[in-house]
Write an enzyme that holds these catalytic residues in place. Structure first.
Site, PDB file in Angstrom:
ATOM      1  N   HIS A 145      25.968  48.696  21.427  1.00  0.00           N
ATOM      2  CA  HIS A 145      23.684  49.152  21.833  1.00  0.00           C
ATOM      3  C   HIS A 145      23.329  47.924  21.925  1.00  0.00           C
ATOM      4  CE1 HIS A 145      23.022  47.763  17.716  1.00  0.00           C
ATOM      5  NE2 HIS A 145      23.891  48.184  17.662  1.00  0.00           N
ATOM      6  N   HIS A 154      30.332  36.806  34.348  1.00  0.00           N
ATOM      7  CA  HIS A 154      32.083  37.478  34.221  1.00  0.00           C
ATOM      8  C   HIS A 154      32.193  38.073  32.635  1.00  0.00           C
ATOM      9  CE1 HIS A 154      36.097  37.937  34.651  1.00  0.00           C
ATOM     10  NE2 HIS A 154      35.530  39.632  34.946  1.00  0.00           N
TER      11      HIS A 154
HETATM   12  O1  JB3 Z   1      40.267  38.126  35.477  1.00  0.00           O
HETATM   13  C1  JB3 Z   1      40.317  39.413  36.605  1.00  0.00           C
HETATM   14  C2  JB3 Z   1      40.131  40.376  36.169  1.00  0.00           C
HETATM   15  N1  JB3 Z   1      39.667  39.278  38.031  1.00  0.00           N
HETATM   16  C3  JB3 Z   1      39.487  37.752  38.769  1.00  0.00           C
HETATM   17  C4  JB3 Z   1      37.879  38.357  39.063  1.00  0.00           C
HETATM   18  C5  JB3 Z   1      36.765  38.372  38.528  1.00  0.00           C
HETATM   19  O2  JB3 Z   1      37.747  37.185  39.896  1.00  0.00           O
HETATM   20  C6  JB3 Z   1      40.660  37.798  39.416  1.00  0.00           C
HETATM   21  O3  JB3 Z   1      42.101  37.764  38.788  1.00  0.00           O
HETATM   22  C7  JB3 Z   1      40.285  36.307  39.744  1.00  0.00           C
HETATM   23  O4  JB3 Z   1      40.088  35.508  39.482  1.00  0.00           O
HETATM   24  C8  JB3 Z   1      38.872  36.410  40.740  1.00  0.00           C
HETATM   25  O5  JB3 Z   1      39.189  37.176  41.648  1.00  0.00           O
HETATM   26  P1  JB3 Z   1      38.520  36.891  43.346  1.00  0.00           P
HETATM   27  O6  JB3 Z   1      37.174  36.360  43.774  1.00  0.00           O
HETATM   28  O7  JB3 Z   1      39.701  37.617  44.647  1.00  0.00           O
HETATM   29  O8  JB3 Z   1      39.401  36.406  43.625  1.00  0.00           O
HETATM   30  P2  JB3 Z   1      41.007  35.729  44.839  1.00  0.00           P
HETATM   31  O9  JB3 Z   1      41.971  36.506  44.860  1.00  0.00           O
HETATM   32  O10 JB3 Z   1      40.983  34.215  44.701  1.00  0.00           O
HETATM   33  O11 JB3 Z   1      39.964  35.628  46.157  1.00  0.00           O
HETATM   34  C9  JB3 Z   1      38.583  35.556  46.382  1.00  0.00           C
HETATM   35  C10 JB3 Z   1      38.679  35.336  48.121  1.00  0.00           C
HETATM   36  O12 JB3 Z   1      37.447  35.149  47.942  1.00  0.00           O
HETATM   37  C11 JB3 Z   1      39.173  34.501  48.351  1.00  0.00           C
HETATM   38  O13 JB3 Z   1      40.175  35.412  49.679  1.00  0.00           O
HETATM   39  C12 JB3 Z   1      38.358  33.496  49.793  1.00  0.00           C
HETATM   40  O14 JB3 Z   1      39.148  33.069  50.421  1.00  0.00           O
HETATM   41  C13 JB3 Z   1      37.254  34.089  48.951  1.00  0.00           C
HETATM   42  N2  JB3 Z   1      36.326  33.235  49.826  1.00  0.00           N
HETATM   43  C14 JB3 Z   1      35.897  32.390  49.025  1.00  0.00           C
HETATM   44  N3  JB3 Z   1      35.201  31.823  49.228  1.00  0.00           N
HETATM   45  C15 JB3 Z   1      34.428  33.489  50.376  1.00  0.00           C
HETATM   46  C16 JB3 Z   1      34.172  33.325  50.035  1.00  0.00           C
HETATM   47  N4  JB3 Z   1      35.104  35.493  50.765  1.00  0.00           N
HETATM   48  C17 JB3 Z   1      34.061  35.179  51.709  1.00  0.00           C
HETATM   49  N5  JB3 Z   1      33.464  36.607  52.489  1.00  0.00           N
HETATM   50  N6  JB3 Z   1      32.658  33.850  51.729  1.00  0.00           N
HETATM   51  C18 JB3 Z   1      32.408  32.911  50.530  1.00  0.00           C
HETATM   52  O15 JB3 Z   1      31.966  31.644  50.634  1.00  0.00           O
END
Ligand code: JB3
Length: 219
Positions: A145, A154
């Site tokens: 609450h 995060h």
């Molecule tokens: O801890 C948990 C349960 N989840 C985490 C989450 C909160 O944050 C997870 O384990 C990761 O640490 C993170 O998730 P995320 O951001 O999906 O991580 P990753 O799998 O590395 O994917 C990030 C994606 O964002 C990659 O495909 C990058 O290419 C993309 N990205 C990075 N910068 C971007 C940019 N995409 C766009 N459109 N624009 C950007 O500037």
């Protein structure tokens, strides 16, 4: 009918796609900075290119979902987390960010959610809880609450906040951390995975352990 466009095609995007599917919302496309992902189909969502593809659409015609999860710890070129930088960049250009609320989360009727926040599967928000813009309350995290969490945070899976915990902006609380009632955590703080927080955490400080103690931040 505004089209939903996902920013990011990584792990958090897959979590978001599943939640939106269960909430019967259709995502028309995803955009990602990694050219290797352009043209793939991510769990039924086409990855159509990079962020420039968003600018092809009028702000009034689309609703963005910020599915880049990394907050706080990964600082992009802007000096902000990539997630926050994206949110602020597209907001400044007139685009709106939608929230993602899992149908399998428990959110009290008196909880307040700012735009663009994500309430993931199994999360529990009790009466009076407030969540700031672009913040992720991840799998199974619990805000009791009157907890207040700022923007661009995060709160990782399994975190437990007892009553009336207050968190600033741009804070990362690691998986499974526990925070006793009434504690105040300052902006830009980092709470390590599994920490047990029994005293206030000043802004910008990293704490680890049980009871949680300040540590030097790695550069
Ligand atoms: O801890 C948990 C349960 N989840 C985490 C989450 C909160 O944050 C997870 O384990 C990761 O640490 C993170 O998730 P995320 O951001 O999906 O991580 P990753 O799998 O590395 O994917 C990030 C994606 O964002 C990659 O495909 C990058 O290419 C993309 N990205 C990075 N910068 C971007 C940019 N995409 C766009 N459109 N624009 C950007 O500037």
């Amino acid at each position: 009918m505004t089209d939903l466009i996902l920013i990011g095609a990584g792990g958090h995007a897959r979590v978001v796609i599943e939640i939106l599917k269960r909430a019967r919302q259709t995502i028309v496309a995803a955009v990602d900075a990694n050219p290797k992902l352009h043209g793939i189909n991510l769990d039924g969502v086409p990855v159509i290119g990079g962020d420039e593809k968003i600018l092809d659409r009028k702000p009034t015609d689309v609703m963005l979902i910020n599915a880049v999860g990394n907050v706080g710890l990964a600082i992009g070129q802007s000096g902000l987390s990539v997630r926050r930088g994206l949110f602020e960049r597209f907001t400044a250009q007139g685009y709106r960010f939608g929230s993602v609320i899992s149908p399998d989360a428990t959110v009290a009727s008196t909880a307040h959610l700012d735009h663009g926040c994500h309430i993931i599967t199994g999360a529990i928000l009790h009466p009076g809880a407030k969540v700031g813009a672009n913040t992720i309350i991840n799998t199974g995290a619990q805000l009791d609450h009157d907890c207040i969490v700022g923007a661009h945070c995060h709160i990782a899976p399994g975190v437990i906040f007892s009553g009336a915990v207050t968190v600033g902006d741009n804070v990362h609380v690691g998986v499974g951390a526990a925070v006793v009632q009434g504690i105040r955590i300052g902006s830009n703080a980092v709470i390590g995975a599994g920490a047990v927080v029994t005293a206030d955490v000043p802004a910008g400080i990293t704490v680890l352990g049980c009871p949680a103690r300040p540590v030097e931040r790695r550069p």
